[in-house]
Design an enzyme around this catalytic site. Structure first.
Site, mmCIF file in Angstrom:
data_model
loop_
_atom_site.group_PDB
_atom_site.id
_atom_site.type_symbol
_atom_site.label_atom_id
_atom_site.label_comp_id
_atom_site.label_asym_id
_atom_site.label_seq_id
_atom_site.Cartn_x
_atom_site.Cartn_y
_atom_site.Cartn_z
ATOM 1 N N ARG A 93 -42.159 39.098 -84.611
ATOM 2 C CA ARG A 93 -41.688 37.932 -85.367
ATOM 3 C C ARG A 93 -42.762 37.253 -86.217
ATOM 4 O O ARG A 93 -42.502 36.285 -86.916
ATOM 5 C CB ARG A 93 -41.064 36.910 -84.395
ATOM 6 C CG ARG A 93 -39.665 37.343 -83.961
ATOM 7 C CD ARG A 93 -39.012 36.260 -83.156
ATOM 8 N NE ARG A 93 -39.527 36.190 -81.804
ATOM 9 C CZ ARG A 93 -39.585 35.070 -81.081
ATOM 10 N NH1 ARG A 93 -39.194 33.916 -81.603
ATOM 11 N NH2 ARG A 93 -40.035 35.089 -79.848
ATOM 12 N N LYS B 162 -50.683 40.483 -83.235
ATOM 13 C CA LYS B 162 -50.457 39.041 -83.064
ATOM 14 C C LYS B 162 -51.680 38.282 -82.576
ATOM 15 O O LYS B 162 -51.999 37.207 -83.095
ATOM 16 C CB LYS B 162 -49.285 38.817 -82.103
ATOM 17 C CG LYS B 162 -49.051 37.352 -81.800
ATOM 18 C CD LYS B 162 -47.664 37.068 -81.316
ATOM 19 C CE LYS B 162 -47.502 37.360 -79.858
ATOM 20 N NZ LYS B 162 -46.161 36.967 -79.387
ATOM 21 N N GLN C 180 -52.710 50.416 -73.174
ATOM 22 C CA GLN C 180 -51.378 50.725 -72.618
ATOM 23 C C GLN C 180 -50.657 51.581 -73.662
ATOM 24 O O GLN C 180 -50.467 51.148 -74.797
ATOM 25 C CB GLN C 180 -50.615 49.407 -72.373
ATOM 26 C CG GLN C 180 -49.268 49.608 -71.721
ATOM 27 C CD GLN C 180 -48.411 48.342 -71.761
ATOM 28 O OE1 GLN C 180 -48.639 47.436 -72.563
ATOM 29 N NE2 GLN C 180 -47.411 48.284 -70.898
ATOM 30 N N GLY D 57 -38.292 33.300 -68.160
ATOM 31 C CA GLY D 57 -37.839 33.667 -66.829
ATOM 32 C C GLY D 57 -37.646 32.403 -66.003
ATOM 33 O O GLY D 57 -38.439 31.471 -66.093
ATOM 34 N N ARG E 209 -75.399 25.251 -100.986
ATOM 35 C CA ARG E 209 -75.203 26.593 -100.418
ATOM 36 C C ARG E 209 -76.247 26.883 -99.343
ATOM 37 O O ARG E 209 -77.187 26.119 -99.138
ATOM 38 C CB ARG E 209 -75.235 27.623 -101.544
ATOM 39 C CG ARG E 209 -73.996 27.513 -102.453
ATOM 40 C CD ARG E 209 -74.107 28.424 -103.652
ATOM 41 N NE ARG E 209 -74.441 29.781 -103.265
ATOM 42 C CZ ARG E 209 -74.998 30.676 -104.086
ATOM 43 N NH1 ARG E 209 -75.304 30.352 -105.330
ATOM 44 N NH2 ARG E 209 -75.265 31.885 -103.655
ATOM 45 N N TYR F 69 -78.347 23.915 -111.666
ATOM 46 C CA TYR F 69 -78.446 24.967 -110.651
ATOM 47 C C TYR F 69 -79.894 25.073 -110.188
ATOM 48 O O TYR F 69 -80.785 25.359 -110.992
ATOM 49 C CB TYR F 69 -77.979 26.324 -111.190
ATOM 50 C CG TYR F 69 -78.271 27.425 -110.190
ATOM 51 C CD1 TYR F 69 -77.626 27.437 -108.954
ATOM 52 C CD2 TYR F 69 -79.223 28.416 -110.452
ATOM 53 C CE1 TYR F 69 -77.921 28.406 -108.000
ATOM 54 C CE2 TYR F 69 -79.514 29.391 -109.493
ATOM 55 C CZ TYR F 69 -78.861 29.373 -108.280
ATOM 56 O OH TYR F 69 -79.157 30.322 -107.335
#
Ligand code: UD1
Ligand code: CA
Length: 450
Positions: free
Chosen positions: A15, A22, A73, A135, A328, A361
């Site tokens: 999903r 996931k 698995q 469950g 930076r 810079y």
């Protein structure tokens, strides 16, 4: 008592509608599974076994620095089948089963569960007003009899609101024995780990339960919507901790901490700021809106104005940075430095009281104290192949729109005339400039349209 941890993480996460497994989807910029690994480590177990299946190589290579036992698995035949794969690796007298997609687990709940389980079997439960999908914990006279999966529930069982979070702690020898007895004779044709509960009951073993502290801590992530809800929950937890310690967040729901943010006293953070990695903020610091700070230190009394980006930098005391400044990696500023809008600094040390206020810079440079760098100054640090250093000594004034071609040294106290291209070291306390003399052409006429 010794403990082995099993983390189930073999599922695809259908999903999520994603090519990534996931458990690698990110919460607070870290994979979901990282949170479960971290809480598992806090239990000081004998070992941590992670069952992977879908894109196992990707999952395993996402955690190169962790001491983990990965177990593949082959087919996802159910939670019981997944745990069977781990049997040869279980070292502890007890085993606790966690889920790779339940990231906000609370250590205290697990510790309580382990304690209560004593030697046999304990289940982390929760009372959920809408228990759909979970469950159900079936009790007779308060004793846990079995767990019934949603798809196997009859009408009465479906109404039970006490659910199985999935997290189970069990005596390892019993677990191995019970796993050999479970079958896939159920509506999903899966091997249910939860069937060990009924087996324990048959052996008249007392089954204990621990109710989780809050719903979010036992909630799994199954979709991008749930991931976003979880992200907010994580952010709430982090912002609450900061506010409890005195940090002012103008709107905590518009603050994102994707890592570890440590703040001293009287820090104020405006909306839209993102903090990544390890960020340390000193006393009386104000951080303006929509600022992004990653792996950096911001020292006392400094003001960061809106829309600034700071990455792997050390900002000194009493600085004013931004708006729209970009610091930076390797930027290191001393006291009282001002860095203004559209200024980019990389791998450079900036001395006390120096000002670089507009459109510049500065890269691979060492800038002394009380230097003033005019608008549009560029340190030309790259010759197309190699990087070179620029040194600007104390009390230098660099006129606007100058280019300093590295390697080059600007001597202490010297002035660079605006619009100069400096290719050679400049002597101390002198004016150096490299532009042609201004001329005007008398009688010059503008071109006319044909
Ligand atoms: C399981 C529990 C259910 C509980 C719920 C909580 C069982 C039979 N049921 O149901 O009682 O309320 O979790 O969320 O255990 N996994 C594997 N290999 C497999 C199957 C699953 O690693 O073969 C992993 C999945 O990646 C997932 C987790 O185990 O992270 C749970 O699996 P899932 O099939 O989603 O269990 P549920 O049906 O939710
Ligand atoms: Ca299932």
């Amino acid at each position: 008592m010794s403990l082995s941890v099993v983390i189930l993480a073999a599922g695809k996460g259908t999903r999520m509608f994603s090519d990534y497994p996931k458990v690698l989807h990110k919460l607070g910029n870290q994979p979901l599974l990282q949170y479960v690994i971290d809480v598992a480590k806090s239990l000081n177990p004998e070992n941590i076994n992670i069952v992977v299946g879908y894109k196992s190589k990707e999952v395993i290579s996402a955690f190169p620095n962790e001491k983990l036992n990965w177990i593949i698995q082959k087919n996802q035949l159910g939670t019981g089948d997944a745990v069977k794969y781990v049997i040869p690796h279980l070292k502890g007298s007890q085993t606790i089963v966690l889920y790779g997609d339940v990231p906000m687990l609370q250590l205290e709940d697990l510790e309580q569960l382990i304690k209560k389980t004593q030697k046999k079997l304990g289940i982390l439960t929760f009372n959920k007003s809408n228990p759909t999908g979970y469950g159900r914990i079936k009790r007779i006279k308060n004793n846990i009899e079995c767990i019934v999966e949603e798809k196997d529930c009859d009408d009465t069982e479906r109404k039970i609101t006490e659910i199985n979070t999935g997290i189970i702690c069990v005596n390892t020898n019993n677990l191995i024995n019970w796993l050999s007895m479970i079958s896939n004779n159920n509506s999903q044709k899966e091997y249910y780990l939860t069937d060990i509960v009924a087996l324990a009951r048959k052996e008249k073993i007392q089954i204990s339960s621990q109710e989780a502290n809050s719903e979010i801590t036992i909630t799994g992530v199954n979709s991008k919507i749930e991931l976003a809800i979880m992200e907010r929950a994580l952010q709430n937890k982090k912002t609450n901790l900061l506010m409890e310690r005195g940090v002012t967040l103008l709107d905590p729901s518009r603050t994102d901490i994707r890592g570890d943010l440590k703040c001293a006293m009287d820090v104020e953070i405006d909306v839209g700021c993102i903090f990544e990695g390890k960020v340390q903020v000193g006393n009386n610091v104000k951080i303006g809106a929509y600022t992004h700070i990653k792996d950096s230190v911001i020292s006392d009394n400094t003001i960061i104005k809106p829309y600034s980006h700071i990455d792997s930098a050390k900002v000194g005391i009493n600085n004013i940075i931004g708006p729209y400044a970009r610091l930076r990696p390797g930027t290191d500023t001393n006291k009282d430095v001002h860095i203004g809008n559209y200024v980019e600094i990389k791998n450079s040390k900036i001395g006390t009281g120096t000002k670089i206020n507009h459109l510049s810079y500065i890269g691979d440079s060492i800038v002394g104290s009380n230097v003033n760098i005019g608008a549009g100054t560029i340190t030309c640090n790259y010759d197309g192949v190699n990087k070179h250093q620029t040194i600007i000594e104390d009390n230098v004034f660099v006129g606007s729109n100058s280019q300093l071609i590295a390697p080059v040294k600007i001597g202490a106290g010297s002035t660079i005339g605006a619009g100069s291209t400096i290719t050679k070291d400049t002597p101390e306390n002198e004016l150096s400039l490299s532009r042609t003399k201004q001329t005007s052409i008398p009688g010059w006429e503008k071109p006319k349209k044909n």
